[in-house]
Design an enzyme around this catalytic site. Sequence first.
Site, mmCIF file in Angstrom:
data_model
loop_
_atom_site.group_PDB
_atom_site.id
_atom_site.type_symbol
_atom_site.label_atom_id
_atom_site.label_comp_id
_atom_site.label_asym_id
_atom_site.label_seq_id
_atom_site.Cartn_x
_atom_site.Cartn_y
_atom_site.Cartn_z
ATOM 1 N N HIS A 72 0.870 -1.188 0.000
ATOM 2 C CA HIS A 72 0.000 0.000 0.000
ATOM 3 C C HIS A 72 0.900 1.228 0.000
ATOM 4 C CE1 HIS A 72 -4.104 -1.359 1.030
ATOM 5 N NE2 HIS A 72 -3.503 -2.351 1.659
ATOM 6 N N TYR A 135 -5.853 4.434 7.211
ATOM 7 C CA TYR A 135 -6.108 3.077 6.715
ATOM 8 C C TYR A 135 -4.788 2.365 6.409
ATOM 9 C CZ TYR A 135 -7.469 -0.644 3.524
ATOM 10 O OH TYR A 135 -7.615 -1.845 2.901
ATOM 11 N N GLN A 139 -2.784 -1.040 8.637
ATOM 12 C CA GLN A 139 -2.841 -2.343 7.972
ATOM 13 C C GLN A 139 -2.216 -3.473 8.802
ATOM 14 O OE1 GLN A 139 -4.247 -3.435 4.780
ATOM 15 N NE2 GLN A 139 -5.367 -1.696 5.623
#
Length: 142
Positions: A72, A135, A139
């Site tokens: 990410h 977010y 993770q």
Amino acid sequence: MANIFDLPNKNDLTYGRGYVYSLQYHIVWCTKYRRKVLMDGIDNDIKAYLKSMAEEYKFTITAMEIMPDHVHMLVDCSPQFELPRMLKILKGNTARWMFMSHPEIKSKLWGGHLWNPSYCVVTVSDRSREQIINYINSQKER
């Protein structure tokens, strides 16, 4: 009509030669077959390598997390940043570097490919940026 230099979020803008921009993308890509090979210190190595690539290619990584089977990143980049080309460079360079630095992971992958050819790119607005950063940073806690 409002002057672009009078916008309230003026500090979030980047000034180039002849243009002003604010472009953020949430980028996600996975290992081939979602194999969980990005752990046990390899995740930290990939983070460091991607940060060095960001410096080289002149984009900013605002948030990043390496999960066992995917990456990410929230990146801030200029309008000249061609996402498909840049992702090909990022994935290709990290794969080559990973196989040289950690040859043991090749045995866990079929065909010697580290990354799945697919990826996900989502534009991020100033309203959703904090949500995306939280977010990504959460993770590992999930």
